[in-house]
Design a protein around this motif. Structure first.
Motif, short mmCIF file in Angstrom:
data_model
loop_
_atom_site.label_atom_id
_atom_site.label_comp_id
_atom_site.label_asym_id
_atom_site.label_seq_id
_atom_site.Cartn_x
_atom_site.Cartn_y
_atom_site.Cartn_z
N GLU A 55 0.87 -1.19 0.00
CA GLU A 55 0.00 0.00 0.00
C GLU A 55 0.90 1.24 0.00
OE1 GLU A 55 -2.08 0.45 3.84
OE2 GLU A 55 -0.75 -1.10 4.63
N PRO A 56 0.49 2.30 -0.67
CA PRO A 56 1.40 3.45 -0.83
C PRO A 56 1.74 4.13 0.49
CG PRO A 56 -0.48 3.62 -2.31
CD PRO A 56 -0.79 2.49 -1.38
N LEU A 57 3.03 4.39 0.68
CA LEU A 57 3.49 5.16 1.84
C LEU A 57 2.79 6.52 1.81
CD1 LEU A 57 5.64 5.49 4.16
CD2 LEU A 57 7.13 6.49 2.45
N GLY A 58 2.37 6.97 2.97
CA GLY A 58 1.67 8.26 3.02
C GLY A 58 0.20 8.04 3.26
N THR A 59 -0.34 6.97 2.70
CA THR A 59 -1.74 6.65 2.99
C THR A 59 -1.79 5.64 4.13
OG1 THR A 59 -1.74 4.87 1.39
CG2 THR A 59 -2.46 7.01 0.60
N ALA A 60 -0.63 4.98 4.37
CA ALA A 60 -0.61 3.96 5.42
C ALA A 60 -0.34 4.62 6.76
CB ALA A 60 0.52 2.97 5.11
N GLY A 61 -1.21 4.43 7.74
CA GLY A 61 -0.97 4.98 9.08
C GLY A 61 0.00 4.09 9.82
N LEU A 62 1.26 4.46 9.82
CA LEU A 62 2.29 3.59 10.39
C LEU A 62 2.71 4.07 11.77
CD1 LEU A 62 4.63 3.22 7.28
CD2 LEU A 62 2.98 1.54 8.15
N SER A 63 2.92 3.13 12.66
CA SER A 63 3.52 3.47 13.95
C SER A 63 5.03 3.60 13.75
CB SER A 63 3.23 2.34 14.94
OG SER A 63 4.13 2.43 16.03
N LEU A 78 11.68 6.14 3.78
CA LEU A 78 10.77 5.66 4.83
C LEU A 78 11.07 6.35 6.16
CD1 LEU A 78 10.62 3.21 7.29
CD2 LEU A 78 8.60 3.80 5.97
N LEU A 79 12.34 6.40 6.54
CA LEU A 79 12.68 6.94 7.86
C LEU A 79 12.35 8.43 7.95
CD1 LEU A 79 16.03 5.05 8.52
CD2 LEU A 79 13.86 4.73 9.73
N TYR A 80 12.59 9.16 6.88
CA TYR A 80 12.28 10.59 6.94
C TYR A 80 10.78 10.83 6.83
CZ TYR A 80 16.89 12.11 7.79
OH TYR A 80 18.09 12.33 8.43
N ALA A 81 10.06 9.97 6.14
CA ALA A 81 8.59 10.09 6.13
C ALA A 81 8.07 9.87 7.55
CB ALA A 81 7.99 9.06 5.17
N LEU A 82 8.62 8.88 8.24
CA LEU A 82 8.20 8.64 9.63
C LEU A 82 8.58 9.82 10.53
CD1 LEU A 82 9.30 4.91 10.07
CD2 LEU A 82 6.94 5.75 9.92
N ALA A 83 9.79 10.33 10.35
CA ALA A 83 10.27 11.42 11.20
C ALA A 83 9.44 12.68 11.01
CB ALA A 83 11.74 11.71 10.93
N ARG A 84 8.98 12.89 9.79
CA ARG A 84 8.19 14.09 9.49
C ARG A 84 6.71 13.87 9.72
NH1 ARG A 84 10.37 18.07 6.25
NH2 ARG A 84 8.35 18.38 5.27
N GLY A 85 6.35 12.65 10.06
CA GLY A 85 4.94 12.36 10.33
C GLY A 85 4.13 12.11 9.08
N GLY A 119 4.35 9.50 7.14
CA GLY A 119 4.09 8.09 6.90
C GLY A 119 3.16 7.50 7.93
N GLN A 120 2.64 8.32 8.81
CA GLN A 120 1.88 7.77 9.91
C GLN A 120 0.58 8.53 10.11
OE1 GLN A 120 5.42 9.30 12.06
NE2 GLN A 120 4.05 9.13 13.79
N ALA A 121 -0.27 8.00 10.95
CA ALA A 121 -1.57 8.60 11.12
C ALA A 121 -1.55 9.79 12.08
CB ALA A 121 -2.56 7.55 11.62
N GLY A 122 -0.78 9.68 13.14
CA GLY A 122 -0.81 10.70 14.20
C GLY A 122 -0.01 11.94 13.84
N PRO A 123 0.09 12.92 14.77
CA PRO A 123 0.86 14.14 14.50
C PRO A 123 2.36 13.86 14.44
CG PRO A 123 0.11 14.08 16.78
CD PRO A 123 -0.51 12.91 16.10
N ALA A 124 3.09 14.75 13.77
CA ALA A 124 4.53 14.58 13.66
C ALA A 124 5.16 14.66 15.04
CB ALA A 124 5.13 15.67 12.77
N PRO A 125 6.16 13.81 15.32
CA PRO A 125 6.84 13.90 16.62
C PRO A 125 7.60 15.22 16.71
CG PRO A 125 7.93 12.30 15.18
CD PRO A 125 6.71 12.77 14.46
N THR A 126 7.71 15.76 17.94
CA THR A 126 8.46 17.03 18.07
C THR A 126 9.92 16.73 18.21
OG1 THR A 126 8.00 16.91 20.42
CG2 THR A 126 6.57 18.31 19.09
#
Ligand SMILES: C[S@@+](CC[C@H](N)C(=O)[O-])C[C@H]1O[C@@H](n2cnc3c(N)ncnc32)[C@H](O)[C@@H]1O
Length: 246
Positions: free
Chosen positions: A176-184, A230-237, A239-246
């Motif tokens: 499934e495309p990164l960005g639409t997937a709510g990833l932890s 992937l890692l920078y998508a996660l870091a910027r929020g 790649g995931q459903a919730g808000p970007a980490p501070t």
């Protein structure tokens, strides 16, 4: 003079780090260094003043000047910046892995590529890089590729899939495309081998599979590039459903 670098190369508990960037990162991230050698100290110091001023006091205090012949004996394929050190090899355990994404590499084949994954994982503040079989993450080529960032996060070699107690996410162009997937972020992200991709076992055990979208006709991204995206998508929020980490 006995060859301390040669002795360290044959000691499984020690590593030889080659070049300014490796030494810089190892020093910054707490490596226990056991000697510093160069046959061109002025060149090394000039570069350190420009690129790594925090390293200058260490070099000024401990750099041992050796002849070109001795340096060549230490290191038959010398790094561009003619600096060597010996460090204690960290003994990372699964229990050392903290929160954040774990990068799991399935049978990586190219040490330089593996080093590049470790480098970007350190930069993106990943929790660990684990290799399931494949090439040795502690080889000289991998250490160079990672610019010595093996000291910045746990790097482990596994002979079988460990129980990480976190969800397993497979990276594959058919997902499934990164960005639409709510990833932890606190998941294990599995990347396949450069030639063969992910094993059937890892695909089967993954809770989900995520693809980095690509233009039609492009078959895949380089392993380290895929890890970086992937890692920078996660870091910027993104790649995931919730808000970007501070
Ligand atoms: C060089 S690729 C492997 C290509 C291989 N021929 C294959 O069949 O998958 C190495 C790994 O990077 C990851 N990767 C590369 N491009 C990707 C993409 N567009 N989406 C998700 N993962 C990708 C995958 O985990 C892949 O197994």
């Amino acid at each position: 003079m006995s060859n301390p670098v040669h002795i360290a190369r044959n000691d499984p508990a020690r590593l030889v780090l080659e070049g300014l960037h490796c030494v810089k990162h190892a020093s910054r991230f707490g490596a226990r260094l056991g000697g510093l050698w160069s046959d061109r100290p002025q060149e090394v110091l000039a570069l350190a003043r420009r690129l790594a001023p925090d390293l200058v006091p260490l070099l000024e205090a401990h750099l041992e000047v050796v002849s070109e012949a001795v340096f060549a004996g230490f290191c038959p394929r010398p790094p561009e910046t003619r600096l060597l050190t010996v460090a204690e090899k960290p003994d990372y355990r699964l229990a050392d892995i903290g929160r954040g994404p774990v990068v799991l590499l399935d049978r990586p084949r190219h040490p330089g590529n593996l080093g590049a994954v470790i480098r970007v994982a350190a930069a993106a503040d990943a929790a660990a890089v684990c290799c399931l079989d494949g090439v040795d993450p502690w080889s000289a080529a991998s250490l160079r590729g990672a610019a010595g960032l093996h000291f910045a996060l746990p790097v482990l070699s596994l002979s079988e899939l460990a129980d990480f107690d976190r969800p397993l996410v497979a990276l594959d162009d058919a997902g499934e495309p990164l960005g639409t997937a709510g990833l932890s972020r606190d998941a294990v992200f599995a990347f396949g081998s450069e030639r063969d991709g992910l094993s059937d076992e890892l695909r089967g055990r993954a809770a989900r599979t995520v693809a980095i979208p690509m233009r039609p006709g492009v078959s895949s991204l380089n392993l380290a590039t895929a890890a970086a995206v992937l890692l920078y998508a996660l870091a910027r929020g993104t790649g995931q459903a919730g808000p970007a980490p501070t």
